[in-house]
Design a protein around this motif. Structure first.
Motif, mmCIF file in Angstrom:
data_model
loop_
_atom_site.group_PDB
_atom_site.id
_atom_site.type_symbol
_atom_site.label_atom_id
_atom_site.label_comp_id
_atom_site.label_asym_id
_atom_site.label_seq_id
_atom_site.Cartn_x
_atom_site.Cartn_y
_atom_site.Cartn_z
ATOM 1 N N SER A 1 38.962 34.076 40.645
ATOM 2 C CA SER A 1 39.558 34.530 39.394
ATOM 3 C C SER A 1 40.171 33.371 38.641
ATOM 4 N N GLY B 1 41.384 44.071 42.861
ATOM 5 C CA GLY B 1 42.322 44.416 41.803
ATOM 6 C C GLY B 1 42.720 45.882 41.846
ATOM 7 N N LEU B 2 41.738 46.767 42.074
ATOM 8 C CA LEU B 2 42.024 48.194 42.188
ATOM 9 C C LEU B 2 42.956 48.471 43.368
ATOM 10 N N ASN C 1 36.087 41.156 43.480
ATOM 11 C CA ASN C 1 37.335 40.881 42.757
ATOM 12 C C ASN C 1 37.871 42.144 42.097
ATOM 13 N N TYR C 2 36.966 42.929 41.543
ATOM 14 C CA TYR C 2 37.367 44.170 40.873
ATOM 15 C C TYR C 2 37.973 45.141 41.885
ATOM 16 N N LEU C 3 37.343 45.258 43.063
ATOM 17 C CA LEU C 3 37.848 46.144 44.103
ATOM 18 C C LEU C 3 39.222 45.679 44.600
ATOM 19 N N SER D 1 47.222 42.451 39.549
ATOM 20 C CA SER D 1 47.683 43.614 38.801
ATOM 21 C C SER D 1 49.197 43.740 38.799
ATOM 22 N N LYS E 1 32.081 39.274 41.859
ATOM 23 C CA LYS E 1 32.811 39.902 40.760
ATOM 24 C C LYS E 1 33.199 41.337 41.117
ATOM 25 N N VAL E 2 32.313 42.044 41.757
ATOM 26 C CA VAL E 2 32.624 43.412 42.176
ATOM 27 C C VAL E 2 33.731 43.388 43.222
#
Length: 526
Positions: free
Chosen positions: A5, A286-287, A282-284, A206, A279-280
């Motif tokens: 990130s 973050g969630l 990283n998104y997970l 987050s 990227k996925v």
């Protein structure tokens, strides 16, 4: 935050070639949030005056000979005295070192500070609350733009532009202190009001993103644990304390009280990681981080905590006598003339900010101060002088409240000792100029040079660093650049952000601002 990130953040700002140079220099190590160990403030408050203000009418750094060139002759605005002569300026305290001391127009009557008519009590608050030893001002900051939205971003992160290219200063310090206060501060970064925009925690986890909390009532549908507020949670809100795990199932070192639904949800990211792209993943992550933050907030029952905490306290129990002619049912107010203007509506946002700080629920707080200064008319200078001094006196009262409150968990310290308060606007406004016939030209437009007040712990008090030319341009100041070299140049918004983060205990290698940055000397305690 994950290196990938940070890599993305730097690529946006620098490009791959410069990114490679930074990597070889060893500057791309993990930016995982960590605890600060030094005795510096652990909170940041930004009090934002929207629209662009004229700070030299409040704290005046110019030489006496320059003042008649850019400050109009004394007059009035809506029954309120405005403008001043050099002979009317007073120092708030003896000089601190070689820097100019804080000085302001003594618009009040020294024998009776509450007197009005030809006098004004506004700005007397800095004397009443004896704030000079914890307050300094940086003048002549180049924001790099005349556009409102771009300048707001510049104030927040140090780089002007249509979009954020670095995280807002609030997010940077909330992330920096997250590990130390993750158990006790469930709301790391709160925006009470943001008329000109929301600060953005670009690229950070987050927990460093802003949560908008305009009132306690607004929190109840989401965060109240009382059955009367949220009856549908009854029977679903039993919590069990256990070690907190990250998205990959590894212990974070903290604990988390979760419900059965939350425990199930927090395991889902681990099962889905490594099935797709980075990227996925990283998104997970973050969630997962967002859900952990929400779980911690829900477990704290912040609504009940805020309801039990007194916000405005000193101003109601021991109202200063110099405010005796203003509205008695308002703490943060001022009036012009007999009844030409009364400021109302500022109390709720100041009260909520004070509750959040006194309850020790958050690290960063952002409050917009309601009155907009984007006037664009022939009365703009008078408006800026009268309302600006009114707003700045309200700032003094807020600082007085912090000074009167003990710092949670730090015996012997006040809340002001443990907080850095920044007072700013997106930019300045056009300067007055005296014509050859003695009249004044009073343009009222955007101006890229501005000032920021630094108040609180670790601030070298009673200093005005930098100044303005009679045309309102900034002048060079002493700066230590990010590489450690000394320089002398006009300060930029990136330097103001850097100086704030240094006062809060961060080193220059622990954050990144595109375009270069340095610490302005004289504002942080030696």
């Amino acid at each position: 935050m994950p290196n990938t990130s940070r890599r993305t953040l730097l690529k946006w700002a620098l490009g791959a070639g410069q990114l490679a140079l930074l990597e070889r220099a060893g500057l791309l190590g993990s930016s995982t949030a960590h605890a600060a160990d030094v005795d510096v403030p652990s909170r940041l408050v930004v009090l934002y005056i929207p629209g662009g203000y004229r700070p030299a009418y409040y704290f005046t750094p110019m030489e006496d000979a320059d003042i008649p060139l850019c400050v109009p002759t004394p007059s009035n605005h809506s029954g309120e005295p405005v403008f001043f002569q050099a002979s009317q300026l007073v120092n708030l305290a003896p000089p601190n070192g070689s820097y100019k001391p804080l000085r302001t127009w003594q618009s009040w009557n020294p024998a009776d500070p509450a007197a009005r008519g030809s006098y004004s009590p506004l700005m007397y608050g800095y004397t009443h609350f004896a704030l000079a030893d914890q307050l300094s001002v940086l003048h002549g900051i180049d924001q790099g733009t005349n556009d409102h939205s771009s300048a707001f971003i510049s104030s927040m992160c140090g780089v002007a532009g249509a979009d954020y290219r670095a995280p807002a200063v609030h997010s940077v310090i909330a992330n920096h202190l997250y590990e130390k206060y993750r158990e006790s501060r469930p709301l790391p970064f709160v925006v009470v009001t943001g008329e000109r925009g929301m600060p953005v925690g670009m690229g950070l986890p987050s927990h460093a993103s802003p949560l908008r909390v305009p009132s306690i009532e607004a929190l109840k549908p989401m965060l109240s644990a009382k059955p009367s507020d949220n009856p549908w949670w009854t029977g679903l809100d039993a919590r069990t304390e256990a070690p907190e795990l990250d998205a990959r199932g590894q212990p974070t070192g903290g604990t988390l009280k979760t419900t059965a639904i939350e425990r199930f949800s927090l395991t889902r990211a681990q099962q889905l990681l490594r099935r797709s792209t980075a990227k996925v993943d990283n998104y997970l992550e973050g969630l997962h981080g967002s859900l952990s933050s929400v779980s911690r907030v829900l477990a704290t029952d912040v609504v009940s905590v805020l309801e039990k905490t007194k916000g405005i306290e000193m101003m109601t129990s021991n109202r200063p006598a110099y405010l005796s002619s203003y509205l008695s049912n308002q703490s943060f107010t001022y009036s012009f003339g007999l009844a030409n203007f009364h400021l109302t509506g500022l109390d709720p946002r100041m009260d909520l900010a004070l509750r959040l700080l006194k309850a020790d629920l958050c690290t960063s707080v952002h409050v917009s101060l309601q009155q907009d200064f984007d006037t664009h008319n022939g009365l703009g200078h008078g408006y800026s002088c009268a309302h600006g001094r009114g707003m700045m006196d309200n700032v003094a009262r807020f600082l007085g409240e912090l000074k009167a409150a003990p710092a949670p968990g730090k015996p012997g310290k006040t809340l002001l000792d443990d907080t850095l308060v920044l007072v700013m606007s997106e930019f300045g406004r056009s300067w007055a100029s005296r014509s050859s016939d003695g009249t004044y030209y009073l343009p009222d437009d955007h101006h890229p040079y501005t000032s920021i007040c630094f108040a609180g712990g670790n601030v070298a008090g009673n200093r005005q660093v930098g100044s303005y030319t009679p045309r309102g341009l900034g002048v060079p100041v002493d700066i230590i650049e990010e590489n450690g070299q000394a320089s002398k140049r006009v300060p930029r918004s990136a330097d103001a952000v850097t100086t704030a983060l240094r006062i809060l205990g961060m080193e220059t290698h622990e954050f990144f601002i595109p375009g270069g940055y340095g610490e302005v000397m004289g504002l942080r305690k030696a």
